[in-house]
Design a protein around this motif. Structure first.
Motif, PDB file in Angstrom:
ATOM      1  N   ILE A  52      14.797  41.178  53.088  1.00 20.31           N
ATOM      2  CA  ILE A  52      15.464  40.619  52.291  1.00 20.31           C
ATOM      3  C   ILE A  52      16.218  41.791  51.784  1.00 20.31           C
ATOM      4  CG2 ILE A  52      14.317  38.569  51.577  1.00 20.31           C
ATOM      5  CD1 ILE A  52      13.293  39.968  49.251  1.00 20.31           C
ATOM      6  N   VAL A  53      17.215  41.555  51.250  1.00 18.66           N
ATOM      7  CA  VAL A  53      18.264  42.874  50.617  1.00 18.66           C
ATOM      8  C   VAL A  53      18.051  42.311  48.927  1.00 18.66           C
ATOM      9  CG1 VAL A  53      20.348  43.840  50.364  1.00 18.66           C
ATOM     10  CG2 VAL A  53      19.410  43.171  52.552  1.00 18.66           C
ATOM     11  N   PHE A  54      17.845  43.648  48.261  1.00 18.97           N
ATOM     12  CA  PHE A  54      17.779  43.214  46.864  1.00 18.97           C
ATOM     13  C   PHE A  54      19.290  43.631  46.193  1.00 18.97           C
ATOM     14  CE2 PHE A  54      13.395  44.153  47.896  1.00 18.97           C
ATOM     15  CZ  PHE A  54      12.739  43.260  47.131  1.00 18.97           C
ATOM     16  N   ASP A  55      19.594  42.975  45.194  1.00 19.73           N
ATOM     17  CA  ASP A  55      20.772  43.256  44.428  1.00 19.73           C
ATOM     18  C   ASP A  55      20.747  44.731  43.566  1.00 19.73           C
ATOM     19  OD1 ASP A  55      21.949  40.628  45.055  1.00 19.73           O
ATOM     20  OD2 ASP A  55      21.355  39.719  43.232  1.00 19.73           O
ATOM     21  N   ASP A  56      19.637  45.000  43.388  1.00 21.33           N
ATOM     22  CA  ASP A  56      19.461  46.419  42.810  1.00 21.33           C
ATOM     23  C   ASP A  56      19.523  47.368  43.999  1.00 21.33           C
ATOM     24  OD1 ASP A  56      18.398  48.810  41.651  1.00 21.33           O
ATOM     25  OD2 ASP A  56      17.444  47.816  39.878  1.00 21.33           O
ATOM     26  N   SER A  57      20.281  48.313  43.896  1.00 22.90           N
ATOM     27  CA  SER A  57      20.255  49.423  44.969  1.00 22.90           C
ATOM     28  C   SER A  57      19.113  50.264  45.214  1.00 22.90           C
ATOM     29  CB  SER A  57      21.718  50.017  45.240  1.00 22.90           C
ATOM     30  OG  SER A  57      21.731  50.899  43.981  1.00 22.90           O
ATOM     31  N   ALA A  58      18.810  50.580  43.852  1.00 23.12           N
ATOM     32  CA  ALA A  58      17.670  51.538  43.904  1.00 23.12           C
ATOM     33  C   ALA A  58      16.086  50.681  44.113  1.00 23.12           C
ATOM     34  CB  ALA A  58      17.293  51.969  42.261  1.00 23.12           C
ATOM     35  N   VAL A  59      16.041  49.549  43.974  1.00 22.66           N
ATOM     36  CA  VAL A  59      15.000  48.491  44.539  1.00 22.66           C
ATOM     37  C   VAL A  59      14.776  48.593  46.069  1.00 22.66           C
ATOM     38  CG1 VAL A  59      13.684  46.489  44.394  1.00 22.66           C
ATOM     39  CG2 VAL A  59      14.393  47.553  42.337  1.00 22.66           C
ATOM     40  N   ASN A  60      16.417  48.297  46.175  1.00 20.72           N
ATOM     41  CA  ASN A  60      16.611  48.143  47.961  1.00 20.72           C
ATOM     42  C   ASN A  60      16.142  49.411  48.691  1.00 20.72           C
ATOM     43  OD1 ASN A  60      17.533  46.017  49.723  1.00 20.72           O
ATOM     44  ND2 ASN A  60      19.085  47.687  50.295  1.00 20.72           N
ATOM     45  N   GLU A  61      16.327  50.474  48.241  1.00 16.50           N
ATOM     46  CA  GLU A  61      16.256  51.969  48.817  1.00 16.50           C
ATOM     47  C   GLU A  61      14.997  52.161  49.028  1.00 16.50           C
ATOM     48  OE1 GLU A  61      18.600  55.246  47.240  1.00 16.50           O
ATOM     49  OE2 GLU A  61      20.537  53.818  47.250  1.00 16.50           O
ATOM     50  N   LEU A  62      14.226  51.869  47.819  1.00 21.80           N
ATOM     51  CA  LEU A  62      12.665  51.753  47.609  1.00 21.80           C
ATOM     52  C   LEU A  62      11.824  51.288  48.884  1.00 21.80           C
ATOM     53  CD1 LEU A  62      10.084  52.932  46.413  1.00 21.80           C
ATOM     54  CD2 LEU A  62      10.261  50.657  45.032  1.00 21.80           C
ATOM     55  N   PHE A  63      12.420  49.917  48.940  1.00 19.97           N
ATOM     56  CA  PHE A  63      11.705  48.948  49.968  1.00 19.97           C
ATOM     57  C   PHE A  63      12.261  49.502  51.241  1.00 19.97           C
ATOM     58  CE2 PHE A  63      10.398  46.530  46.445  1.00 19.97           C
ATOM     59  CZ  PHE A  63       9.321  45.870  46.776  1.00 19.97           C
ATOM     60  N   VAL A  64      13.510  49.816  51.632  1.00 20.25           N
ATOM     61  CA  VAL A  64      13.688  50.290  52.944  1.00 20.25           C
ATOM     62  C   VAL A  64      13.007  51.582  53.153  1.00 20.25           C
ATOM     63  CG1 VAL A  64      15.674  51.431  54.060  1.00 20.25           C
ATOM     64  CG2 VAL A  64      16.146  49.181  52.851  1.00 20.25           C
ATOM     65  N   GLY A  65      12.920  52.370  52.475  1.00 21.12           N
ATOM     66  CA  GLY A  65      12.166  53.734  52.422  1.00 21.12           C
ATOM     67  C   GLY A  65      10.637  53.500  52.717  1.00 21.12           C
ATOM     68  N   LEU A  66      10.134  52.320  52.125  1.00 12.31           N
ATOM     69  CA  LEU A  66       8.714  52.204  52.360  1.00 12.31           C
ATOM     70  C   LEU A  66       8.747  51.692  53.539  1.00 12.31           C
ATOM     71  CD1 LEU A  66       7.607  50.597  48.912  1.00 12.31           C
ATOM     72  CD2 LEU A  66       6.943  52.838  49.935  1.00 12.31           C
ATOM     73  N   HIS A  67       9.409  50.747  54.180  1.00  6.62           N
ATOM     74  CA  HIS A  67       9.273  50.072  55.439  1.00  6.62           C
ATOM     75  C   HIS A  67       9.477  51.435  56.364  1.00  6.62           C
ATOM     76  CE1 HIS A  67      11.024  47.257  58.769  1.00  6.62           C
ATOM     77  NE2 HIS A  67       9.774  47.293  58.766  1.00  6.62           N
ATOM     78  N   HIS A  68      10.365  52.290  56.396  1.00 12.13           N
ATOM     79  CA  HIS A  68      10.435  53.471  57.376  1.00 12.13           C
ATOM     80  C   HIS A  68       9.272  54.183  57.445  1.00 12.13           C
ATOM     81  CE1 HIS A  68      15.191  53.313  57.192  1.00 12.13           C
ATOM     82  NE2 HIS A  68      14.583  52.312  57.923  1.00 12.13           N
ATOM     83  N   ASP A  69       8.696  54.585  56.089  1.00 15.73           N
ATOM     84  CA  ASP A  69       7.215  55.296  55.991  1.00 15.73           C
ATOM     85  C   ASP A  69       6.414  54.318  56.639  1.00 15.73           C
ATOM     86  OD1 ASP A  69       8.688  57.077  54.268  1.00 15.73           O
ATOM     87  OD2 ASP A  69       7.688  56.289  52.438  1.00 15.73           O
TER      88      ASP A  69
END
Length: 197
Positions: free
Chosen positions: A170-187
């Motif tokens: 999913i994509v979050f409306d909050d860009s900071a939250v979205n970036e966090l989850f994308v970063g965690l997925h890449h990690d």
């Protein structure tokens, strides 16, 4: 499921083609999915348990975008274990390589399971008399403008009291939250040996 280790993108390439679910991916898919989708094993296990809970004898369970059919096998195994082996699991995927490999996997199982592999586009496959429909990480491959139409067609083919399993990125409306989850997925993927490529 026996499989090879996913090293499809481990080495530099002159040109990186679009990702496709071809025979090379099918050969390493169990390793690929385990190393790139957090919690995938739990989703598959729960898919089987939910099939047991919602299955109705004489009705169908669908695994749409089934890939190698891990969800299908989990459903059919649980149904067989509780005496509902007449319940059919319809495993649908548009990749001939995935369906072919699923057919081989089914033949190699110690006990026959009630799984019907179908090579088709899930947008064109008719859903009927469904007790359970699983869309595990499948909707993301459907164009956004076609998703609601697909979900409505699925809903129309479901019996009263049936269940839909929808596991998805999913994509979050909050860009900071979205970036966090994308970063965690890449990690997560880096921790499992995937390169930036």
């Amino acid at each position: 499921m026996s499989n090879g280790k996913d090293q499809l993108f481990a080495h530099p390439m002159g040109e990186v083609a679009d990702f496709t679910f071809d025979s090379a991916v099918a050969a390493v898919f169990p390793d690929m999915i385990r190393r790139s989708v957090p919690g995938y094993a739990t989703v598959i296990s729960m898919t089987g348990l939910l099939a047991e809970r919602y299955a109705q004898t004489g009705k169908y369970c669908y695994d749409l975008g089934c890939s190698l059919g891990e969800g299908s096998i989990a459903m059919a195994s649980r149904l067989q274990a509780v005496g509902l082996s007449a319940q059919r699991v319809i495993a649908v995927d548009n990749s001939e390589a995935m369906i072919s490999r699923l057919q081989d996997l089914i033949k190699g199982l110690p006990k026959p399971l009630a799984i019907d592999p179908v090579c088709a586009d899930i947008r064109e496959h008719i859903i009927e008399d469904a007790a359970l429909v699983a869309l595990n990480y499948t909707l993301q491959f459907i164009p956004i403008v076609e998703r609601l139409t697909l979900l409505k067609a699925i809903a129309e083919g479901m019996n009263p009291g049936a269940a839909l399993i929808l596991s998805e990125k999913i994509v979050f409306d909050d860009s900071a939250v979205n970036e966090l989850f994308v970063g965690l997925h890449h990690d997560f993927k880096r921790a499992n040996g995937y390169s930036e490529l």
